[in-house]
Design a protein around this motif. Structure first.
Motif, mmCIF file in Angstrom:
data_model
loop_
_atom_site.group_PDB
_atom_site.id
_atom_site.type_symbol
_atom_site.label_atom_id
_atom_site.label_comp_id
_atom_site.label_asym_id
_atom_site.label_seq_id
_atom_site.Cartn_x
_atom_site.Cartn_y
_atom_site.Cartn_z
ATOM 1 N N GLY A 110 0.888 -1.148 0.066
ATOM 2 C CA GLY A 110 0.090 0.105 -0.272
ATOM 3 C C GLY A 110 0.825 1.522 0.621
ATOM 4 N N ASP A 111 0.248 2.631 -0.682
ATOM 5 C CA ASP A 111 1.232 3.460 -0.468
ATOM 6 C C ASP A 111 0.061 4.520 -0.054
ATOM 7 O OD1 ASP A 111 -0.540 3.882 -2.834
ATOM 8 O OD2 ASP A 111 1.445 4.062 -4.266
ATOM 9 N N ASP A 112 -0.852 4.275 0.244
ATOM 10 C CA ASP A 112 -1.710 4.935 0.946
ATOM 11 C C ASP A 112 -2.732 5.377 2.612
ATOM 12 O OD1 ASP A 112 -3.888 7.171 1.115
ATOM 13 O OD2 ASP A 112 -5.346 6.092 -0.391
ATOM 14 N N PRO A 113 -1.670 5.429 3.010
ATOM 15 C CA PRO A 113 -1.672 6.097 4.551
ATOM 16 C C PRO A 113 -3.231 5.521 4.770
ATOM 17 C CG PRO A 113 -0.158 7.280 4.593
ATOM 18 C CD PRO A 113 -0.588 7.382 2.785
ATOM 19 N N VAL A 114 -3.464 6.643 4.395
ATOM 20 C CA VAL A 114 -5.254 6.495 5.225
ATOM 21 C C VAL A 114 -6.230 5.579 5.043
ATOM 22 C CG1 VAL A 114 -7.061 8.798 4.499
ATOM 23 C CG2 VAL A 114 -4.930 9.197 4.709
ATOM 24 N N GLN A 115 -5.758 5.264 3.595
ATOM 25 C CA GLN A 115 -6.468 3.922 3.523
ATOM 26 C C GLN A 115 -6.802 2.839 4.043
ATOM 27 O OE1 GLN A 115 -8.628 3.986 0.810
ATOM 28 N NE2 GLN A 115 -9.543 2.269 1.658
ATOM 29 N N ILE A 116 -4.838 2.652 3.991
ATOM 30 C CA ILE A 116 -4.099 1.628 4.832
ATOM 31 C C ILE A 116 -4.888 1.667 6.093
ATOM 32 C CG2 ILE A 116 -2.827 0.297 6.400
ATOM 33 C CD1 ILE A 116 -0.693 1.613 4.253
ATOM 34 N N ALA A 117 -4.704 2.975 7.536
ATOM 35 C CA ALA A 117 -5.870 3.006 8.468
ATOM 36 C C ALA A 117 -7.401 2.848 8.040
ATOM 37 C CB ALA A 117 -5.627 5.018 8.472
#
Ligand code: GDP
Length: 290
Positions: free
Chosen positions: A161-168
């Motif tokens: 993943g490269d989108d921390p918000v999506q991972i959260a």
């Protein structure tokens, strides 16, 4: 606080007051100078040291010691009270469902602290999960996963993943069965704009109950700006100080606590998942003055 815990030079100065029941202005000056020396070398902010010194001086000279109290016990009591007043008790962390967001610069010990905290909550009978959103630091995912394996706690991360918000967002969903969600975030070497934007975005998705600032014990005078910036961005309710197993005394935590009107939650005392303690003012104050 027992005198044995104090640094030898402060103890020596206090010992000179032995047998005295009244303290002169000169005595107070000498003790305060020693305390200033200890606190400054423990990295406590200069203006805080001055404020503390003034309070200690005023109180030592104006207050009447209770009958029968030797002068050195009286002044030590004042020093201790003033420091406790500033540091406060440990950050309240009710043993119930909650989401905790960790903030801090790279290398401060966030990832390590997230796994340690999860281990700590698991020892209290809760089911914690760590959500690793650090896509910035290579190795953060593997490190968090491995530490959570050792701590035997739930873990969510996305190595691709490269989108921390999506991972959260995904992480909260994937760990829905957990009681305590600990969200680790990426740091940077300095307080850069993209770091602040990223953590603000994560915060708005995660909606944490508790924001914790992770500080390396060696932080020194840089603590103020970090505390101010992270408090403005995500709200800081408590501080975790790491690497207290080293020589640094963690005086920067006082600055952070003062700046954010918060308190200290945890102390990190090593690299293993079990190397974590809840903050307790007595030991910490002795260390600062030692
Ligand atoms: P992050 O970039 O903020 O996530 O920092 P890390 O959790 O990766 O920690 C940075 C380094 O400090 C790692 O080598 C950790 O093992 C080490 N570290 C973290 N906490 C402690 C501690 O309490 N004591 C010691 N000795 N090392 C620590």
């Amino acid at each position: 606080m027992v005198l044995d815990d104090l640094g030898s030079s402060l103890r020596g100065t206090l010992d000179k007051l032995r047998g005295k029941s009244r303290i002169s202005e000169e005595d107070v000056e000498e003790v305060v100078k020693e305390i200033q020396r200890s606190l400054l070398s423990a990295d406590v902010d200069v203006s805080l040291v001055m404020e503390l010194s003034d309070n200690i001086k005023t109180r030592s000279l104006e207050e009447e010691p209770p009958a029968g109290t030797p002068a050195r016990d009286f002044i030590l009591h004042i020093v201790y009270e003033e420091l406790v007043d500033l540091i406060g008790e440990s950050t309240e962390l009710p043993l119930e469902e909650q989401t905790i967001l960790l903030a801090g610069l790279q290398g401060s010990g966030k990832t390590t602290t997230s796994a340690k905290m999860a281990w700590w909550f698991s020892t209290k009978g809760l089911r914690p999960a760590v959500i690793q959103t650090d896509t910035f630091r290579p190795g953060a995912y593997d490190q968090a996963k491995e530490m959570c394996r050792r701590a035997e706690v739930d873990f969510y991360g996305d190595p691709d993943g490269d989108d921390p918000v999506q991972i959260a967002r995904d992480g909260l969903e994937a760990t829905i069965d957990a009681d305590v969600h600990i969200v680790d975030t990426a740091g940077r070497h300095a307080l850069e704009d993209d770091l602040i934007e990223e953590i603000e975005d994560i915060e708005s998705v995660v909606d944490p109950d508790v924001g914790l600032l992770v500080l390396d014990a060696a932080i020194g005078q840089g603590a103020k700006e970090q505390a101010q910036q992270f408090d403005e961005s995500v709200g800081i309710d408590g501080v975790a100080i790491t690497k207290l197993d080293g020589t640094a005394k963690g005086g920067g935590a006082l600055t952070a606590v003062d700046q954010t009107d918060s308190s200290i939650a945890f102390l990190g005392t090593g690299e293993e998942v079990q190397d974590i303690e809840r903050f307790e003012p007595n030991g910490f104050i002795s260390r600062l003055l030692g």
